[in-house]
Design an enzyme around this catalytic site. Sequence first.
Site, PDB file in Angstrom:
ATOM      1  CG  ASP A   1      -1.902  -1.117   1.241  1.00 38.95           C
ATOM      2  OD1 ASP A   1      -2.480  -1.394   0.174  1.00 38.95           O
ATOM      3  OD2 ASP A   1      -2.112  -1.738   2.297  1.00 38.95           O
TER       4      ASP A   1
ATOM      5  CG  ASP B   1     -11.544  -2.113  -0.637  1.00 43.02           C
ATOM      6  OD1 ASP B   1     -10.876  -3.145  -0.852  1.00 43.02           O
ATOM      7  OD2 ASP B   1     -11.119  -0.970  -0.874  1.00 43.02           O
TER       8      ASP B   1
END
Length: 251
Positions: A11, A130
């Site tokens: 990330d 998500d």
Amino acid sequence: MLAIRIIPCLDVKDARVVKGVCFSNLRDSGSPAELAAEYQSQGADEIVLLDISATLERRCTQIQTIKDVREVLCIPLTVGGGVTSVGDAEALLVAGADRVAINTAAVSQPQLLRDISETFGRQCTVVALDAAANSPTTWEVVTNSGRKRTGIDALEFARLAEAKGAGEILLTSWDRDGTRLGYDIALLECIAAAVSIPVIASGGAATLEHFLEAIRAGADAILAASVFHEGVLSVKAIKNYLRDNCVEVRL
């Protein structure tokens, strides 16, 4: 059944790898290129790089970061962050990505999945789903790095994404992200049973047992971040454990 893939995730924010809990309280974890090279040496099957601030800043993933990571890798690289058009996807592929992950834009304009799939192939098209729990058996899609709850049922969206041309689902549990409580097995079982394309489990890994649980729940690949960044587990240790438990992994 194909061999299970082990995938470290980077990330990235401001050209640095970061990690937090439930997409917040981010802490620096190092250089994307250095970490990618280390995980490849441990036996990683792929690397996923997600520019987590790209959508919020209304830009595409930083190209130089992709180029730097690509220079040290000979394994597949999936890149996501801020993809809103076929042109954005093309820029990532030209910079060195093998696959492109689409999250927020896939929800607001599902046709984009079909456009990218038809242009570059289903194998290049990954939907990053998500999901946040509404109840023990229902989940909704969240976007904008977890900041926006959409009210869209995650199961129905997974089916839509497959129909629109996604070749793979990167499934992240918002509730488990960075918590080290293990993958959301109920969510994983639900999504894996609903689609025929591969599902990558993400969010919550902390122990060797967590990886095995996710595979038994239907995951085709396992993604993790903080356990690798902090040296809690190595790719090699995970593969050895899975092999000892009769799970086929790539050498």
